[in-house]
Design a protein around this motif. Sequence first.
Motif, short mmCIF file in Angstrom:
data_model
loop_
_atom_site.label_atom_id
_atom_site.label_comp_id
_atom_site.label_asym_id
_atom_site.label_seq_id
_atom_site.Cartn_x
_atom_site.Cartn_y
_atom_site.Cartn_z
N ARG A 167 3.45 7.10 -6.24
CA ARG A 167 4.29 7.69 -5.45
C ARG A 167 5.30 8.32 -6.28
O ARG A 167 5.76 9.66 -6.25
N GLU A 168 5.97 7.41 -7.40
CA GLU A 168 6.83 7.84 -8.16
C GLU A 168 6.40 7.57 -9.66
O GLU A 168 6.78 6.76 -10.23
N ALA B 112 0.89 -1.13 -0.13
CA ALA B 112 -0.15 -0.06 -0.01
C ALA B 112 0.90 1.32 0.03
O ALA B 112 0.43 2.16 -0.27
N LYS B 113 2.14 1.19 0.50
CA LYS B 113 3.03 2.20 0.14
C LYS B 113 3.39 2.80 -1.14
O LYS B 113 3.99 3.73 -1.40
N TYR B 114 3.15 1.75 -2.08
CA TYR B 114 3.60 1.92 -3.51
C TYR B 114 1.95 1.85 -4.26
O TYR B 114 2.10 1.09 -5.24
N PRO B 115 1.04 2.71 -4.14
CA PRO B 115 0.05 2.57 -4.85
C PRO B 115 0.29 2.85 -6.31
O PRO B 115 0.93 3.65 -6.94
N GLY B 116 -0.55 1.68 -7.04
CA GLY B 116 -0.13 1.71 -8.58
C GLY B 116 1.20 1.26 -9.14
O GLY B 116 1.19 1.03 -10.14
N ARG B 117 1.90 0.93 -8.34
CA ARG B 117 3.40 0.38 -8.62
C ARG B 117 3.66 -0.99 -8.07
O ARG B 117 4.39 -1.52 -8.67
N VAL C 243 -5.50 5.68 -8.22
CA VAL C 243 -4.65 6.09 -7.05
C VAL C 243 -3.25 6.68 -7.68
O VAL C 243 -2.95 6.37 -8.60
N SER C 244 -3.10 7.63 -6.86
CA SER C 244 -1.74 8.36 -7.44
C SER C 244 -0.27 7.69 -7.19
O SER C 244 -0.27 7.38 -5.94
N LEU D 103 -6.71 -2.04 -2.51
CA LEU D 103 -6.12 -2.33 -1.40
C LEU D 103 -5.64 -1.07 -0.54
O LEU D 103 -5.87 -0.99 0.80
N PRO D 104 -5.39 0.13 -0.94
CA PRO D 104 -5.33 1.43 -0.27
C PRO D 104 -6.51 1.71 0.57
O PRO D 104 -6.63 2.06 1.95
#
Lengths: 242, 374
Positions: free
Chosen positions: B356-357, A6-11, B353-354, B212-213
């Motif tokens: 992070r990088e 969840a710390k890397y949303p979308g990745r 969702v956005s 998940l988030p």
Amino acid sequence: MQEVAAKYPGRVTFVSENFGASKLADRYGVKGYPAVFVDDVLVAVPRDFGYFGEVEGTGRYAPWRNVDNQAKFKTDLTRMIDLILAGKKDVVSREPAAASAGFHEIAALPKFTLNDLSGRPLTVGELSGRVVLVEFWATWCQPCRSTLQWLGQLKHKYGDNLAVLALAVESPADKIRSTVNSLSPDLHWAITDAATAQAFGDITSVPTLFVFDRSGKTAGVLYGAPPDLHERAGKILDALIQ
Amino acid sequence: MALNHIRQASLPRRALQLLAFMVILALPAAGQDAASQIKAEADRLQQLLKDKPISVPGFGDLNSAVANALKATTEALSAGRLYLSLEQLNQATDLLHGARAAVDSAQAVKKGGLPAFESEWGKASLVLAALDQKAGERKWDNARAAIRALSERAQSQAKPLLDGSRGFATSTQPQDGLFNLGQAQGEAEFASFCASLNLPRQAAPYPLRSMLPELLSLQAKTNAAFQPPRSIELHPWFIALNSTLKLARELDASKFYAGSLYQYLEAVGQYGMLDAVAPDAPRQSGLKKAIAAMDKQLAASQRDDSIAQIFLERAESQVAHADGSVPSTDEWRSVQVTIEQVLPAFFAAQNPVSPREPASGKTIDMTLVRWPYT
């Protein structure tokens, strides 16, 4: 793991696969669970999370109930993800888990000395010349109970051709005795010590079944209690005991 | 997701017959629309119930429970609430299979003990494993998200029920595990039935993604809310909420994102109910208007918003009983939560969702290999 993902949303996507149906686990020869992969790199193996009879400090995240070990796992996992996202998969591949992926499976019945529940010494020597089935089990393992009952039936079927050892791990002695009393008395029952568990290799789950031929060579190892466990074990035994 | 680990094992003849029946069930009936298919299935189950009524000691009046669920299925169909009818049919299928397994195999398992149960369990596991594999291969490109969601949820329920049946059998009496074992088969059968429905998507696809988030955020809020006195007074509600969140996370980890969204919204509703107060008369009137407005909005949508339709149909049925009776206070609370929290959560979930990088663009999987039955 989901918290880390969840710390890397979308990745980073968290995926759960079943032991026995994971191509990644097959590729690395991982025979137990849990195992963790980032991308296609193995980053944690079952023994990292502990095994029966472990030597303290050998499982990187054991004992898992320790919150510090859980935090360490999250930190390591995050570092692996960052490395892979940064294109440094080769660095992760050289980490200990990936390097030690090969699962240690014993080639023959190891030497051990245990006392059975009545206090009588139980040694490898008295098993020689017979097919030997060893089950590691625990009182808190629900599938183990039906497996143990089934082992009693096997003993009845094969008689003196088969020796069955039911070795309890991580279970209170009084519960072991009450379980044994309600099941087949024909098996060799014992409480496993650390040395014996270590001698059998990476026992990371129960039930784990070992089958050894009359010369003591390993004929099969079965992990967990899948629905076809009896069928698979029965085939191995039938082939050994004609 | 689950059970695939045993798919290579040989299937006994009886298991193959059952599997063949369920595969046939999964074939779309030519020319039949979804409502007719649901009606036919409800009639089939009704006939089964009539031909062989259920009587299971210790399970209350299951006959009535199944009959009521089937009645609710046809009532929802008559009212044009297709997704609600499917939810009711799911319940009927689950109960009927559970009861049937508990009745039909009870004597044999009582006599044969755990090995006899284990034999039943093994046969059912092989059938479910084969169905589970099929479920993972389903193509949902032209299906409505709601149908996919209902199917994925049911399929994912089969595994814990199968696991639970074994645990229950070993912890209590072997025959006590049969009900859950039957339920597992019922859920898998319902999942196959959903996949067979002739109900193509007519709008643009909903942008399904990992929830998940949102799930972790809701889990954190749930954990924080679990404080006395609510944790004591509302204990069953918390159990249900945590169970839904667990299922949603399981679905998400299997990339069953329609099912994951469906169960996330279910959890949003359950969380909302912890604090919901009964709306007064003016507010009730406002809620009815909001339902009507939402109905129009979804009907006019250029996107497949069918998962929202599931919850809207529930709300509609709660304020307009088929027998004309007055909605209960809890029903009004539920409707209020649906309008004020669940449906907004649905629309919020359409936004990606956005990252992070975002510059890198690289995406990876993180895989846990685990024991499938816990």
